[in-house]
Design an enzyme around this catalytic site. Structure first.
Site, mmCIF file in Angstrom:
data_model
loop_
_atom_site.group_PDB
_atom_site.id
_atom_site.type_symbol
_atom_site.label_atom_id
_atom_site.label_comp_id
_atom_site.label_asym_id
_atom_site.label_seq_id
_atom_site.Cartn_x
_atom_site.Cartn_y
_atom_site.Cartn_z
ATOM 1 C CE1 TYR A 192 -3.566 -1.975 5.210
ATOM 2 C CE2 TYR A 192 -3.248 0.345 4.700
ATOM 3 C CZ TYR A 192 -3.487 -0.952 4.287
ATOM 4 O OH TYR A 192 -3.647 -1.218 2.949
ATOM 5 C CB SER B 58 -0.892 0.013 1.245
ATOM 6 O OG SER B 58 -1.618 1.232 1.336
#
Length: 257
Positions: free
Chosen positions: A152, A141
């Site tokens: 995250y 990501s």
């Protein structure tokens, strides 16, 4: 249809919905024998959508090592080996300022977005080595730079480091390891919610702040589509990318994270 994956066996994790589903379905359309892997029990129905005997679903929990190992063993039993692994499991569970995360929530984010990739890479290696080589594509990501999802972000930073270190370690065994770093991506509503507990009103505000940051960080000032993400992943998985390894390709409209 380009048959880039004719004769290839591919394992796609997180294949029940979103990017993983798109990757798995297109890989079958391009000639691959594909194991659709997810812990959602409807993964077998998704595999049926491919309309091919070479698309098979497998239910397992990739947040455990046993789950990852079982998926690879099933792929070998079903198709005779593994050539390509696409690691698509992951996704932020919650959006909130880091100070507001509880310790158990931090652990959950790492377990969701780092451990399945770490486990699957380890579990597949013996099979790729037996095959004489292969390819791993990790879906990371660009959120390694972003707000309201620090755990995250840390997990995806780990995926990037894993990609580079593993590529360096196994290049001489003809194993390529690469990744894409998607930005914000429009997808149909999830059949399995991101946060099973549901988002509070405050969490919805924090999520809105993260969405605004992601949108403004893109040069295009918009989210991408599923097709925008699927294409680069399958390019990196194909022999067209044979001289690319250890690379993390941003697919985020100019926002490199």
């Amino acid at each position: 249809m380009n048959q880039r994956f004719a004769g290839k066996v591919m394992v796609v994790t997180g294949a029940a919905q979103g990017i993983g589903r798109g990757v798995a379905l297109r890989a079958v359309a391009e000639g691959g024998k594909v194991l659709f892997v997810d812990r959602a029990d409807f993964i077998t129905d998704v595999a049926v959508e491919a309309g091919s005997p070479h698309a098979v679903g497998f239910v397992t929990d990739l947040e455990t090592y046993e789950g990852a190992d079982a998926a690879m063993a099933f792929a070998v039993k079903t198709f005779g080996g593994i050539d390509i692994l696409i690691n698509g499991v992951g996704g932020a569970i919650r959006m909130r300022p880091y100070a507001d995360f509880e310790p158990t929530q931090i652990d959950a984010e790492i377990r969701r977005s780092l451990m399945p990739t770490l486990y699957a890479c380890h579990a597949v290696l013996p099979h790729l080595l037996e095959r004489g080589g292969g390819t791993i594509v990790n879906v990371s990501s660009n959120a390694t730079r972003g707000i309201r999802r620090v755990p995250y972000s840390a997990a995806k930073g780990g995926v990037n480091a894993l990609t580079q270190a593993l590529a360096m370690e196994y290049a001489q065994q003809h194993i390529r390891v690469v990744a894409t770093a998607p930005g914000g991506t429009n997808a149909p509503p999830r059949r399995v919610p991101r946060n099973a507990e549901g988002d509070s009103a405050q969490e919805q505000v924090w999520m809105g702040e993260a969405v605004q940051q992601v949108t403004e960080s893109s040069f295009f000032k918009r989210y991408g589509s599923l097709d925008d993400q699927v294409g680069p992943i399958l390019f990196l998985a194909s022999d067209e990318a044979a001289y690319i390894t250890g690379a993390v390709l941003p697919v985020a409209g100019g926002d490199n994270g």
